[in-house]
Design an enzyme around this catalytic site. Structure first.
Site, mmCIF file in Angstrom:
data_model
loop_
_atom_site.group_PDB
_atom_site.id
_atom_site.type_symbol
_atom_site.label_atom_id
_atom_site.label_comp_id
_atom_site.label_asym_id
_atom_site.label_seq_id
_atom_site.Cartn_x
_atom_site.Cartn_y
_atom_site.Cartn_z
ATOM 1 N N THR A 37 21.803 -2.492 -8.443
ATOM 2 C CA THR A 37 21.593 -2.956 -7.073
ATOM 3 C C THR A 37 22.415 -4.242 -6.913
ATOM 4 O O THR A 37 23.116 -4.661 -7.850
ATOM 5 C CB THR A 37 20.112 -3.281 -6.823
ATOM 6 N N THR A 134 5.169 -11.200 -14.234
ATOM 7 C CA THR A 134 5.367 -12.559 -13.729
ATOM 8 C C THR A 134 4.051 -13.321 -13.607
ATOM 9 O O THR A 134 2.989 -12.704 -13.438
ATOM 10 C CB THR A 134 6.035 -12.479 -12.333
ATOM 11 N N ASP A 135 4.148 -14.643 -13.621
ATOM 12 C CA ASP A 135 2.948 -15.462 -13.400
ATOM 13 C C ASP A 135 2.477 -15.407 -11.942
ATOM 14 O O ASP A 135 1.356 -15.800 -11.625
ATOM 15 C CB ASP A 135 3.188 -16.920 -13.830
ATOM 16 N N GLU A 136 3.348 -14.888 -11.039
ATOM 17 C CA GLU A 136 2.979 -14.891 -9.614
ATOM 18 C C GLU A 136 1.788 -13.987 -9.321
ATOM 19 O O GLU A 136 1.158 -14.111 -8.275
ATOM 20 C CB GLU A 136 4.180 -14.476 -8.753
ATOM 21 N N TYR A 160 6.051 -9.247 -3.048
ATOM 22 C CA TYR A 160 6.610 -9.170 -4.407
ATOM 23 C C TYR A 160 5.495 -9.261 -5.451
ATOM 24 O O TYR A 160 5.364 -8.395 -6.319
ATOM 25 C CB TYR A 160 7.634 -10.294 -4.638
ATOM 26 N N LYS A 164 4.067 -6.494 -8.189
ATOM 27 C CA LYS A 164 4.049 -6.712 -9.643
ATOM 28 C C LYS A 164 2.613 -6.598 -10.174
ATOM 29 O O LYS A 164 2.383 -6.038 -11.248
ATOM 30 C CB LYS A 164 4.640 -8.084 -10.003
ATOM 31 N N PRO A 215 18.822 -25.730 1.598
ATOM 32 C CA PRO A 215 17.626 -25.455 2.411
ATOM 33 C C PRO A 215 16.330 -25.593 1.606
ATOM 34 O O PRO A 215 15.947 -24.700 0.856
ATOM 35 C CB PRO A 215 17.840 -23.999 2.841
#
Ligand code: NAD
Ligand code: DAU
Length: 356
Positions: A37, A134-136, A160, A164, A215
């Site tokens: 991708t 992931t820790d998210e 996201y 996960k 940003p």
């Protein structure tokens, strides 16, 4: 001897892991399945592409027939699964792609591995499905001094992290329901070479070089826990070989930074290496609308991995960030190609075709 299918090996973390495994274990066969991708790039693996123990396959983890045939034909005994849509901002705009790749893709791999391995041995002897997460998935921390442990309840906020979290649940379900041998690791933010410049650190390095605005979402007060990507790869290597079936391991460097403080370190490092006046690029800082559902703070407690398996990060942050900035400055061609999309042309020039 192991025959390992690594998914997403042409991406940021995957390419570091493939390089480590191919070089460190010449007796293993490493098969890298990647769809290439926008985030995947074979240039990331140029130094190992001719190694006899390495094979690249372009393809989709959602394609059951392909995945099953790879596991069969390459006599794959283990999967290390990294392929994913990985950028939170993209998940806000296009959540369906995240459900497809991260949830359905993981489920497709689990089902193929389970079916084929079970035919070989009822008890899955010698098999492992390693899921890189992931820790998210744990959500957001408020107070200083609290950390995500392996027992923290899942509380994902972005599409996201929800995708996960869902994939992690499927991995555990295959372990509990079918007895599939699995391990999961949940890691904090990675930094280092070959990261696609949509993520904070390479994006900001590139913008500073080009004198473009930086940003900063909201007030820049969100906190992330940064780990050098090669330390993540070394943790995966260790967990793959020594981790216990059914277990989860958190990976992190006890290295928390408020975004705005990290950004100032990046500015200082780039300015120094470019010979600009110290801090002169701070004028590029531009506060913009906050990310929707922006998690305030991530901080990983990786003491289980340290105490049980003896892993520690190898690099201090100051050293890691300087190496990282230097790499992006010295590899401006890579940066220009991945930001312009010219790398498809580059594949054609390098390999004579742009797909495998
Ligand atoms: P990345 O976006 O750089 O790379 C993802 C790779 O997956 C790319 O090479 C892409 O081509 C490939 N891919 C995407 N969809 C695919 C599909 N359908 N079939 C086959 N390949 C496909 O991601 P990354 O930052 O290297 O993250 C790798 C893994 O580690 C992900 O699972 C991510 O959730 C996890 N993770 C990342 C971080 C981080 O800080 N980047 C931290 C913790 C965990
Ligand atoms: O914690 C692990 C996760 O880290 C991984 O699972 C993800 O795949 C990875 O992308 C990363 O997620 P983050 O959202 O934390 O990373 P990102 O680089 O996008 O953003 C880091 C912080 O910087 C976050 O608080 C948002 C902020 N940010 C990001 C960008 C791209 C900005 O302020 N401005 C920006 O332009």
């Amino acid at each position: 001897m192991r025959n390992i299918l690594i998914t997403g090996g042409a991406g940021f973390i995957g390419s570091h892991l493939v390089r480590l495994m191919v070089n460190k274990y010449p007796q293993y066969k490493i098969v890298n399945l990647d769809l290439l991708t926008y985030a995947g790039n074979l240039e990331n693996l140029r130094d190992v592409e001719k190694c006899p123990n390495y094979r690249f396959i372009k393809g989709d983890i959602c394609d059951y027939e392909l995945v099953a045939s790879l596991i069969k034909n390459h006599n794959i005994d283990s999967v290390i699964h990294l392929a994913a849509e990985s950028h939170v901002d993209r998940s806000i705009v296009d959540p369906f792609s995240f459900a497809r790749t991260n949830v359905m893709g993981t489920l497709t791999l689990l089902q193929a591995a389970k079916n084929i391995w079970k035919e070989r041995d009822e008890k899955f002897a010698g098999n492992l499905f390693y899921h890189v997460s992931t820790d998210e998935v744990y959500g957001s921390l408020e107070a200083e001094g609290t950390f995500f442990t392996e027992d923290t309840k899942y509380d994902p906020h972005s599409p996201y992290s929800a995708s996960k979290a869902s994939s992690d649940h499927f991995v555990r379900a295959y372990h509990d329901t079918y007895g599939l041998p699995v391990v999961i690791s949940n890691c904090s933010n990675n930094y280092g070479s070959y990261q696609f410049p949509e993520k904070l650190i390479p994006l900001f390095i590139n913008n500073i070089v080009n004198n473009k605005p930086l940003p900063v979402y909201g007030k820049g007060e969100n906190v992330r826990d940064w780990l050098y990507v090669q330390d993540h790869a070394s943790a995966i290597d260790l967990i793959f070989h020594k981790g216990h079936n059914g277990e989860t391991y958190n990976i992190g460097g006890f290295n928390e930074w408020k975004n705005i403080d990290l950004i100032k370190v990046i500015i200082k490092t780039v300015d120094k290496l470019l010979g600009r006046e110290a801090g002169s690029s701070e004028k590029l800082i531009t506060y913009v609308t906050d990310r929707a559902g922006h998690d305030l703070r991530y901080a990983i407690d990786s003491s289980k991995l340290h105490n049980e398996l003896g892993w520690s990060p190898s690099l201090q942050f100051e050293e890691g960030i300087e190496k990282t900035v230097k790499w992006y400055l010295e590899n401006k061609d890579w940066m220009d190609r991945v930001t312009s999309g010219d790398y498809l042309k580059y594949y054609r020039e390098m390999y004579g075709h742009d797909t495998y």
